[in-house]
Design an enzyme around this catalytic site. Structure first.
Site, PDB file in Angstrom:
ATOM      1  N   ASP A   1      14.414  26.050  56.369  1.00  0.00           N
ATOM      2  CA  ASP A   1      14.798  25.583  55.028  1.00  0.00           C
ATOM      3  C   ASP A   1      15.019  26.779  54.121  1.00  0.00           C
ATOM      4  OD1 ASP A   1      14.156  22.486  53.686  1.00  0.00           O
ATOM      5  OD2 ASP A   1      14.652  24.122  52.321  1.00  0.00           O
TER       6      ASP A   1
ATOM      7  N   ASP B   1      19.331  29.416  55.242  1.00  0.00           N
ATOM      8  CA  ASP B   1      20.367  28.760  54.460  1.00  0.00           C
ATOM      9  C   ASP B   1      21.429  28.362  55.482  1.00  0.00           C
ATOM     10  OD1 ASP B   1      22.608  28.102  52.947  1.00  0.00           O
ATOM     11  OD2 ASP B   1      22.094  29.522  51.344  1.00  0.00           O
ATOM     12  N   VAL B   2      21.654  27.069  55.657  1.00  0.00           N
ATOM     13  CA  VAL B   2      22.545  26.615  56.737  1.00  0.00           C
ATOM     14  C   VAL B   2      23.985  27.101  56.552  1.00  0.00           C
ATOM     15  CG1 VAL B   2      21.145  24.596  57.315  1.00  0.00           C
ATOM     16  CG2 VAL B   2      22.978  24.367  55.614  1.00  0.00           C
TER      17      VAL B   2
ATOM     18  N   TYR C   1      30.039  13.900  48.531  1.00  0.00           N
ATOM     19  CA  TYR C   1      28.968  13.549  49.494  1.00  0.00           C
ATOM     20  C   TYR C   1      29.505  12.596  50.556  1.00  0.00           C
ATOM     21  CZ  TYR C   1      24.253  11.996  50.960  1.00  0.00           C
ATOM     22  OH  TYR C   1      23.116  11.692  51.672  1.00  0.00           O
TER      23      TYR C   1
ATOM     24  N   LYS D   1      29.870  13.239  54.546  1.00  0.00           N
ATOM     25  CA  LYS D   1      29.073  12.420  55.470  1.00  0.00           C
ATOM     26  C   LYS D   1      29.979  11.664  56.447  1.00  0.00           C
ATOM     27  CE  LYS D   1      25.008  13.715  53.992  1.00  0.00           C
ATOM     28  NZ  LYS D   1      24.116  14.517  54.823  1.00  0.00           N
TER      29      LYS D   1
ATOM     30  N   THR E   1      12.898  10.103  48.806  1.00  0.00           N
ATOM     31  CA  THR E   1      12.777  11.568  48.892  1.00  0.00           C
ATOM     32  C   THR E   1      13.312  12.178  47.586  1.00  0.00           C
ATOM     33  OG1 THR E   1      15.009  12.112  49.660  1.00  0.00           O
ATOM     34  CG2 THR E   1      13.432  11.380  51.347  1.00  0.00           C
TER      35      THR E   1
HETATM   36  N1  LIG Z   1      17.014  10.157  50.931  1.00  0.00           N
HETATM   37  C1  LIG Z   1      18.022   9.352  51.166  1.00  0.00           C
HETATM   38  O1  LIG Z   1      18.096   8.232  50.623  1.00  0.00           O
HETATM   39  C2  LIG Z   1      19.109   9.767  52.130  1.00  0.00           C
HETATM   40  C3  LIG Z   1      20.017   8.790  52.535  1.00  0.00           C
HETATM   41  C4  LIG Z   1      21.022   9.146  53.422  1.00  0.00           C
HETATM   42  C5  LIG Z   1      21.111  10.434  53.898  1.00  0.00           C
HETATM   43  N2  LIG Z   1      20.233  11.365  53.475  1.00  0.00           N
HETATM   44  C6  LIG Z   1      20.376  12.720  54.017  1.00  0.00           C
HETATM   45  O2  LIG Z   1      19.159  13.141  54.583  1.00  0.00           O
HETATM   46  C7  LIG Z   1      19.095  14.561  54.598  1.00  0.00           C
HETATM   47  C8  LIG Z   1      17.762  15.007  54.037  1.00  0.00           C
HETATM   48  O3  LIG Z   1      17.703  14.663  52.669  1.00  0.00           O
HETATM   49  P1  LIG Z   1      16.377  14.180  51.960  1.00  0.00           P
HETATM   50  O4  LIG Z   1      16.605  12.821  51.479  1.00  0.00           O
HETATM   51  O5  LIG Z   1      15.202  14.463  52.814  1.00  0.00           O
HETATM   52  O6  LIG Z   1      16.426  15.131  50.673  1.00  0.00           O
HETATM   53  P2  LIG Z   1      15.469  16.320  50.186  1.00  0.00           P
HETATM   54  O7  LIG Z   1      16.135  16.838  48.976  1.00  0.00           O
HETATM   55  O8  LIG Z   1      14.074  15.860  50.141  1.00  0.00           O
HETATM   56  O9  LIG Z   1      15.570  17.392  51.372  1.00  0.00           O
HETATM   57  C9  LIG Z   1      16.684  18.208  51.576  1.00  0.00           C
HETATM   58  C10 LIG Z   1      16.172  19.530  52.116  1.00  0.00           C
HETATM   59  O10 LIG Z   1      17.312  20.330  52.465  1.00  0.00           O
HETATM   60  C11 LIG Z   1      17.062  21.642  52.025  1.00  0.00           C
HETATM   61  N3  LIG Z   1      18.328  22.345  51.816  1.00  0.00           N
HETATM   62  C12 LIG Z   1      19.277  22.108  50.872  1.00  0.00           C
HETATM   63  N4  LIG Z   1      20.276  22.989  50.982  1.00  0.00           N
HETATM   64  C13 LIG Z   1      19.968  23.780  52.046  1.00  0.00           C
HETATM   65  C14 LIG Z   1      20.625  24.867  52.672  1.00  0.00           C
HETATM   66  N5  LIG Z   1      21.788  25.350  52.212  1.00  0.00           N
HETATM   67  N6  LIG Z   1      20.040  25.443  53.755  1.00  0.00           N
HETATM   68  C15 LIG Z   1      18.837  24.988  54.216  1.00  0.00           C
HETATM   69  N7  LIG Z   1      18.165  23.971  53.651  1.00  0.00           N
HETATM   70  C16 LIG Z   1      18.727  23.377  52.577  1.00  0.00           C
HETATM   71  C17 LIG Z   1      16.272  21.501  50.736  1.00  0.00           C
HETATM   72  O11 LIG Z   1      15.554  22.677  50.430  1.00  0.00           O
HETATM   73  C18 LIG Z   1      15.371  20.318  51.083  1.00  0.00           C
HETATM   74  O12 LIG Z   1      14.164  20.756  51.657  1.00  0.00           O
HETATM   75  C19 LIG Z   1      20.309  15.040  53.793  1.00  0.00           C
HETATM   76  O13 LIG Z   1      21.339  15.421  54.676  1.00  0.00           O
HETATM   77  C20 LIG Z   1      20.712  13.807  53.015  1.00  0.00           C
HETATM   78  O14 LIG Z   1      22.075  13.820  52.676  1.00  0.00           O
HETATM   79  C21 LIG Z   1      19.233  11.062  52.605  1.00  0.00           C
END
Ligand SMILES: NC(=O)c1ccc[n+]([C@@H]2O[C@H](COP(=O)([O-])OP(=O)(O)OC[C@H]3O[C@@H](n4cnc5c(N)ncnc54)[C@H](O)[C@@H]3O)[C@@H](O)[C@H]2O)c1
Length: 292
Positions: free
Chosen positions: A33, A59-60, A151, A155, A186
């Site tokens: 992360d 950083d991805v 987004y 996706k 989250t």
């Molecule tokens: N929470 C939801 O409702 C939901 C729904 C559908 C999809 N998602 C997807 O799930 C995944 C996780 O999201 P989440 O809900 O846990 O959110 P979150 O914000 O809790 O976690 C995202 C994490 O990604 C990290 N991050 C962001 N940019 C980064 C980068 N450039 N390099 C490395 N790490 C990075 C952040 O530091 C964070 O820890 C995401 O891809 C999000 O789009 C979430």
């Protein structure tokens, strides 16, 4: 010994829950992360519970660093069992309000970041003749969602990437799945650490808007996801009732578009009412909330 799992975005939310669930199964996990301190805290918690976990700053958007993190995890465990390409961000706004940086940030993390993960892990998995890549997309990758244009674009691309990769990877013994969550409780619901809201809602007002959709607990999502990964499901949708929207999208694209337009207009009306009812409650973001 189990092959290693690398989970990106594992400092928080879904990635954290996936890492914890994997470790509970005895899989050695690397939590990758940008938020290294948070990831280290989660890894320490896993180790206290008897699991094997370490944190790596990643950083991805940095393909070379991604490769190094995956190589290190695989070498330490002897092989690479899983890559969870999970890090993601969003910029909430109407597309007419996006600037070029909004597009770049979301595409660079959500799409290029996933491609970098594939570049880092897939050749090794081909050599091994095994491994599972799980890309986190979203329901926004299966249906179109207003106020999330960049987004939903990325996706959809991640769903396409995953389906195409799955076709090719099978011949090498490599599995590919795409996770499409509905709404999960989250920090991203409030904008996320590196995402942002370009609408007149503050983070908690934004999160409140998702409550009627009954956000799922990330730990439950992670358990269900790993069960579906065990069964090598191509597309994993949780909570399950969201599958209904995907069926509607395929059976009646017209009805699906009507539902999407209704949700767009409802959000526009709510924002308009907020604007009229007083001074805009501007989102209070941390100073460095951009990806730069
Ligand atoms: N929470 C939801 O409702 C939901 C729904 C559908 C999809 N998602 C997807 O799930 C995944 C996780 O999201 P989440 O809900 O846990 O959110 P979150 O914000 O809790 O976690 C995202 C994490 O990604 C990290 N991050 C962001 N940019 C980064 C980068 N450039 N390099 C490395 N790490 C990075 C952040 O530091 C964070 O820890 C995401 O891809 C999000 O789009 C979430």
């Amino acid at each position: 010994m189990n092959g290693a799992a690398v989970v990106t975005g594992a400092a928080s939310g879904i990635g954290q829950a996936l890492a914890e669930a994997l470790a509970a199964r005895g899989v050695p996990v690397t939590l990758a992360d940008r938020q290294l301190e948070l990831a280290e805290g989660v890894a320490a918690g896993i180790r206290e519970r008897g699991g094997s976990a370490s944190a790596a700053e990643l950083d991805v958007r940095d393909a070379a660093r991604f490769r190094a993190v995956v190589d290190e995890a695989a070498q330490a465990a002897g092989s690479l069992g899983y890559l969870f390409n999970n890090a993601g961000i969003g910029v909430a706004a109407e597309m007419s309000d996006y600037d070029a940086a909004d597009w770049d940030d979301v595409i660079d993390v959500n799409l290029r970041g996933v491609a970098h993960g594939v570049l880092a892990a897939y050749p090794r998995m081909i050599r091994q003749g095994s491994g599972h890549i799980v890309n986190t997309a979203s329901m926004a990758g299966l249906i179109s969602t207003p106020f999330q244009g960049s987004y939903t674009t990325t996706k959809h691309a991640v769903v396409g990437l995953s389906k195409a990769l799955r076709l090719e990877a099978q011949q090498h013994g490599v599995r590919v799945s795409v996770l499409c969550p509905g709404v999960i409780r989250t920090p991203i619901l409030e904008g996320g650490r590196y995402g942002r809201l370009k609408i007149d809602l503050n983070p908690s007002e934004m999160a409140q808007r998702f409550e009627p959709l009954r956000p799922m607990d990330p730990a439950l999502l992670a358990r269900r996801t790993l069960a579906a990964v065990d069964r090598n499901r191509a597309i994993i949708i949780e909570p399950r009732w969201w599958r209904l929207l995907w069926y509607v999208e395929r059976l009646s694209p017209k009805l699906s578009a009507r539902l999407g337009r209704a949700s767009f207009r409802r959000m526009q009306r709510e924002l308009e009412e907020l604007r009229r009812s007083g001074p805009a409650t501007q989102a209070e973001r941390p100073e460095d909330s951009s990806q730069a």
